[in-house]
Design a protein around this motif. Structure first.
Motif, PDB file in Angstrom:
ATOM      1  N   ILE A  90       7.274  -4.878  -8.995  1.00 57.00           N
ATOM      2  CA  ILE A  90       7.574  -3.445  -8.886  1.00 57.00           C
ATOM      3  C   ILE A  90       8.706  -3.304  -7.881  1.00 57.00           C
ATOM      4  CG2 ILE A  90       6.738  -1.146  -8.290  1.00 57.00           C
ATOM      5  CD1 ILE A  90       3.912  -2.098  -8.911  1.00 57.00           C
ATOM      6  N   ARG A  91       9.841  -2.798  -8.348  1.00 58.25           N
ATOM      7  CA  ARG A  91      10.969  -2.529  -7.463  1.00 58.25           C
ATOM      8  C   ARG A  91      11.219  -1.023  -7.446  1.00 58.25           C
ATOM      9  NH1 ARG A  91      15.977  -5.004  -9.159  1.00 58.25           N
ATOM     10  NH2 ARG A  91      16.625  -4.949  -6.978  1.00 58.25           N
ATOM     11  N   ALA A  92      11.746  -0.552  -6.320  1.00 57.56           N
ATOM     12  CA  ALA A  92      11.980   0.885  -6.175  1.00 57.56           C
ATOM     13  C   ALA A  92      13.110   1.138  -5.201  1.00 57.56           C
ATOM     14  CB  ALA A  92      10.705   1.578  -5.681  1.00 57.56           C
ATOM     15  N   ASP A  93      13.679   2.320  -5.301  1.00 61.81           N
ATOM     16  CA  ASP A  93      14.652   2.805  -4.332  1.00 61.81           C
ATOM     17  C   ASP A  93      13.900   3.741  -3.390  1.00 61.81           C
ATOM     18  OD1 ASP A  93      17.463   3.162  -3.392  1.00 61.81           O
ATOM     19  OD2 ASP A  93      17.042   5.243  -3.932  1.00 61.81           O
ATOM     20  N   GLN A 113       5.365  -6.891   6.071  1.00 61.84           N
ATOM     21  CA  GLN A 113       4.348  -6.642   7.097  1.00 61.84           C
ATOM     22  C   GLN A 113       3.749  -5.248   6.986  1.00 61.84           C
ATOM     23  OE1 GLN A 113       7.568  -7.637   7.690  1.00 61.84           O
ATOM     24  NE2 GLN A 113       7.687  -8.969   9.475  1.00 61.84           N
ATOM     25  N   LEU A 114       4.555  -4.245   6.579  1.00 59.18           N
ATOM     26  CA  LEU A 114       4.084  -2.861   6.549  1.00 59.18           C
ATOM     27  C   LEU A 114       3.289  -2.614   5.270  1.00 59.18           C
ATOM     28  CD1 LEU A 114       4.255  -0.191   8.160  1.00 59.18           C
ATOM     29  CD2 LEU A 114       6.161   0.459   6.669  1.00 59.18           C
ATOM     30  N   ARG A 115       2.103  -1.980   5.425  1.00 58.62           N
ATOM     31  CA  ARG A 115       1.197  -1.717   4.301  1.00 58.62           C
ATOM     32  C   ARG A 115       0.840  -0.229   4.261  1.00 58.62           C
ATOM     33  NH1 ARG A 115      -1.988  -6.714   3.179  1.00 58.62           N
ATOM     34  NH2 ARG A 115      -1.057  -8.372   4.422  1.00 58.62           N
ATOM     35  N   PRO A 116       1.784   0.638   3.928  1.00 56.31           N
ATOM     36  CA  PRO A 116       1.470   2.067   3.899  1.00 56.31           C
ATOM     37  C   PRO A 116       0.679   2.444   2.648  1.00 56.31           C
ATOM     38  CG  PRO A 116       3.703   1.727   3.175  1.00 56.31           C
ATOM     39  CD  PRO A 116       3.186   0.374   3.601  1.00 56.31           C
ATOM     40  N   MET A 117       0.226   3.697   2.642  1.00 57.27           N
ATOM     41  CA  MET A 117      -0.426   4.281   1.475  1.00 57.27           C
ATOM     42  C   MET A 117       0.645   4.920   0.591  1.00 57.27           C
ATOM     43  SD  MET A 117      -3.677   3.747   2.118  1.00 57.27           S
ATOM     44  CE  MET A 117      -4.633   4.901   1.143  1.00 57.27           C
ATOM     45  N   TRP A 118       0.360   4.962  -0.710  1.00 59.54           N
ATOM     46  CA  TRP A 118       1.286   5.548  -1.680  1.00 59.54           C
ATOM     47  C   TRP A 118       0.538   6.496  -2.603  1.00 59.54           C
ATOM     48  CZ3 TRP A 118       6.447   4.169  -1.363  1.00 59.54           C
ATOM     49  CH2 TRP A 118       6.732   3.053  -0.552  1.00 59.54           C
ATOM     50  N   ALA A 119       1.108   7.680  -2.827  1.00 54.65           N
ATOM     51  CA  ALA A 119       0.591   8.611  -3.829  1.00 54.65           C
ATOM     52  C   ALA A 119       1.344   8.346  -5.125  1.00 54.65           C
ATOM     53  CB  ALA A 119       0.786  10.052  -3.377  1.00 54.65           C
ATOM     54  N   LEU A 120       0.591   8.024  -6.177  1.00 57.36           N
ATOM     55  CA  LEU A 120       1.196   7.562  -7.425  1.00 57.36           C
ATOM     56  C   LEU A 120       1.344   8.654  -8.475  1.00 57.36           C
ATOM     57  CD1 LEU A 120      -0.605   4.108  -7.763  1.00 57.36           C
ATOM     58  CD2 LEU A 120       1.465   4.714  -6.469  1.00 57.36           C
ATOM     59  N   GLY A 121       1.160   9.911  -8.065  1.00 57.07           N
ATOM     60  CA  GLY A 121       1.388  10.999  -8.999  1.00 57.07           C
ATOM     61  C   GLY A 121       0.174  11.420  -9.786  1.00 57.07           C
ATOM     62  N   ARG A 122      -0.976  10.832  -9.462  1.00 53.42           N
ATOM     63  CA  ARG A 122      -2.212  11.231 -10.125  1.00 53.42           C
ATOM     64  C   ARG A 122      -3.066  12.007  -9.137  1.00 53.42           C
ATOM     65  NH1 ARG A 122      -4.011   5.708 -13.347  1.00 53.42           N
ATOM     66  NH2 ARG A 122      -2.498   5.897 -15.016  1.00 53.42           N
ATOM     67  N   TRP A 162      -1.568   0.347 -10.500  1.00 53.81           N
ATOM     68  CA  TRP A 162      -0.152   0.679 -10.558  1.00 53.81           C
ATOM     69  C   TRP A 162       0.456   0.415 -11.935  1.00 53.81           C
ATOM     70  CZ3 TRP A 162       2.928   1.448  -5.795  1.00 53.81           C
ATOM     71  CH2 TRP A 162       2.117   1.557  -4.648  1.00 53.81           C
ATOM     72  N   ARG A 163      -0.350  -0.023 -12.889  1.00 55.84           N
ATOM     73  CA  ARG A 163       0.170  -0.473 -14.185  1.00 55.84           C
ATOM     74  C   ARG A 163       0.836   0.648 -14.983  1.00 55.84           C
ATOM     75  NH1 ARG A 163      -0.180  -5.226 -12.562  1.00 55.84           N
ATOM     76  NH2 ARG A 163      -1.902  -6.615 -13.082  1.00 55.84           N
ATOM     77  N   HIS A 164       0.480   1.908 -14.702  1.00 51.06           N
ATOM     78  CA  HIS A 164       1.035   3.016 -15.472  1.00 51.06           C
ATOM     79  C   HIS A 164       2.458   3.373 -15.072  1.00 51.06           C
ATOM     80  CE1 HIS A 164      -0.299   4.922 -11.750  1.00 51.06           C
ATOM     81  NE2 HIS A 164       0.496   5.933 -12.035  1.00 51.06           N
ATOM     82  N   LEU A 165       2.942   2.842 -13.956  1.00 49.75           N
ATOM     83  CA  LEU A 165       4.269   3.232 -13.470  1.00 49.75           C
ATOM     84  C   LEU A 165       5.377   2.668 -14.362  1.00 49.75           C
ATOM     85  CD1 LEU A 165       3.817   2.760  -9.622  1.00 49.75           C
ATOM     86  CD2 LEU A 165       3.903   4.924 -10.901  1.00 49.75           C
ATOM     87  N   ALA A 166       6.480   3.418 -14.435  1.00 47.35           N
ATOM     88  CA  ALA A 166       7.639   3.014 -15.230  1.00 47.35           C
ATOM     89  C   ALA A 166       8.907   3.429 -14.490  1.00 47.35           C
ATOM     90  CB  ALA A 166       7.595   3.679 -16.609  1.00 47.35           C
ATOM     91  N   PRO A 167      10.044   2.797 -14.794  1.00 48.92           N
ATOM     92  CA  PRO A 167      11.298   3.198 -14.149  1.00 48.92           C
ATOM     93  C   PRO A 167      11.544   4.701 -14.280  1.00 48.92           C
ATOM     94  CG  PRO A 167      11.606   1.141 -15.327  1.00 48.92           C
ATOM     95  CD  PRO A 167      10.224   1.635 -15.679  1.00 48.92           C
ATOM     96  N   GLY A 168      11.959   5.291 -13.177  1.00 46.37           N
ATOM     97  CA  GLY A 168      12.190   6.728 -13.120  1.00 46.37           C
ATOM     98  C   GLY A 168      11.056   7.504 -12.489  1.00 46.37           C
ATOM     99  N   ASP A 169       9.859   6.913 -12.438  1.00 43.15           N
ATOM    100  CA  ASP A 169       8.736   7.582 -11.798  1.00 43.15           C
ATOM    101  C   ASP A 169       8.966   7.700 -10.295  1.00 43.15           C
ATOM    102  OD1 ASP A 169       7.431   7.809 -14.199  1.00 43.15           O
ATOM    103  OD2 ASP A 169       6.033   6.153 -13.843  1.00 43.15           O
ATOM    104  N   SER A 170       8.450   8.764  -9.710  1.00 53.13           N
ATOM    105  CA  SER A 170       8.577   9.003  -8.279  1.00 53.13           C
ATOM    106  C   SER A 170       7.206   8.891  -7.620  1.00 53.13           C
ATOM    107  CB  SER A 170       9.175  10.390  -8.030  1.00 53.13           C
ATOM    108  OG  SER A 170       9.322  10.637  -6.647  1.00 53.13           O
TER     109      SER A 170
END
Length: 200
Positions: A90-93, A113-122, A162-170
């Protein structure tokens, strides 16, 4: 096993038609080894992108070679790529919120080293965002400065979420309230079946 043999074995796992980002192939690795240029040979071998033909063994060979050469960032990188071989890429900008707007005041370290939390849009019950942990590897730089923007790779704690993510998702990064950053997905590669990742 010495460094030369480790790198020779790794080169033996590279398909004949595979080329690194700089256009090198396995034959170029063997040329480097004949000249005892181990570090350049390692550079070529770790520069092959994707996860389609690499095996866990491949990255373990490179990791041990890097360890013998005392190249600590490369050791961490080969461990990271071995993880991606098992779980996908998984790569992202990522754009960090500026410190004056409530963002972090220290750089994001580059080596996972950094392990933050991520909101995946659900959303989950109660209307709150569904938060998931993922480590960050900063690409092309040793760190991402406060308020900065750059390419990152993400290693989720629970990859199937994270399997549902696709390029362009925020997705949004959270260390505390408010949001610490926003990432736009640029690449997703699912892992191959475990049987296909074993050496043939």
């Amino acid at each position: 096993m010495d460094t030369t043999e480790l790198l020779r074995r790794a080169a033996g796992l590279v398909p004949d038609d595979a080329r690194s980002g700089a256009g090198f192939g396995a034959a170029d690795v063997h040329d480097c080894l004949r000249q005892d240029d181990w570090e350049f040979a390692l550079d070529i071998l770790e520069d092959f992108g994707g996860v389609r033909w690499q095996t866990v063994e491949y990255w373990e060979l490179l990791e041990e070679a890097a360890r013998q050469l005392f190249l600590h960032r490369k050791v961490a990188w080969c461990q990271w790529r071995g993880w991606e071989t098992r779980h996908g890429i998984i790569r992202a900008d990522l754009r960090l919120v500026a410190p004056e707007a409530g963002g972090r005041r220290t750089p994001v370290p580059g080596e996972g080293q950094l392990r933050p939390m991520w909101a995946l849009g659900r959303s989950v019950a109660g209307g709150r965002g569904d938060l998931h942990v993922a480590r960050i590897w900063v690409e092309f730089a040793p760190a991402l400065e406060p308020g900065g923007q750059g390419s990152v790779r993400l290693a989720p704690l629970v990859p199937p979420n994270w399997r549902h993510l696709a390029p362009g998702d925020s997705i949004t990064m959270h260390e505390r309230s408010p949001v610490a950053g926003t990432a736009t997905i640029t690449e997703v590669q699912q892992p191959r079946p475990a049987s296909a990742r074993r050496r043939k």
